[in-house]
Design an enzyme around this catalytic site. Structure first.
Site, short mmCIF file in Angstrom:
data_model
loop_
_atom_site.label_atom_id
_atom_site.label_comp_id
_atom_site.label_asym_id
_atom_site.label_seq_id
_atom_site.Cartn_x
_atom_site.Cartn_y
_atom_site.Cartn_z
N ALA A 1 0.74 -1.31 0.05
CA ALA A 1 0.07 -0.08 -0.16
C ALA A 1 0.92 1.19 0.13
O ALA A 1 1.96 1.13 0.48
CB ALA A 1 -0.76 -0.08 1.17
N CYS A 2 0.30 2.26 -0.81
CA CYS A 2 0.94 3.69 -0.47
C CYS A 2 -0.32 4.81 -0.46
O CYS A 2 -1.32 4.23 -0.34
CB CYS A 2 1.79 3.89 -1.74
N GLY A 3 0.15 5.92 -0.65
CA GLY A 3 -0.78 6.96 -0.72
C GLY A 3 -2.21 6.88 -1.91
O GLY A 3 -3.13 7.21 -1.38
N ILE B 1 -3.43 3.12 1.14
CA ILE B 1 -3.39 2.70 2.51
C ILE B 1 -4.74 2.93 3.06
O ILE B 1 -5.11 2.00 4.01
CB ILE B 1 -2.39 3.60 3.45
#
Length: 93
Positions: free
Chosen positions: A8-10, A41
């Protein structure tokens, strides 16, 4: 049995794509059957069922009840070997 790994990332675009490819390569190299799920995220909580590991390239603001590691070493290259070792340790336990 495949191990579900969330990366996950932004925005679920740039850094998580790089980290997901690194995790996929690592699993393939060491014969770990894995399902890599790439997302924001903010979406992690609704996709936790069956997850054994979360690799996040942003700071997580909560606990999810499963191991969570920072994927930033895959982006910067600093500490990448240690991260690979930690991921393998988690997936083999």
């Amino acid at each position: 049995m495949k191990k579900k790994i969330i990366v996950a990332c932004g925005g679920a675009v740039a850094t998580s794509t790089i980290a997901a490819k690194k995790v996929e390569e690592l699993c393939r190299q060491y014969g770990v059957e894995a399902e890599i799920c790439q997302m924001k995220i903010s979406e992690v909580e609704e996709h936790l069922e069956g997850t054994v590991l979360i690799v996040a390239t942003v700071r997580a603001k909560k606990e999810y009840g499963v191991p969570l590691v920072s994927g930033m070493p895959f982006i910067t290259g600093i500490g990448a070997e240690e991260l690979q070792d930690r991921i393998l340790e988690i997936l083999r336990s």
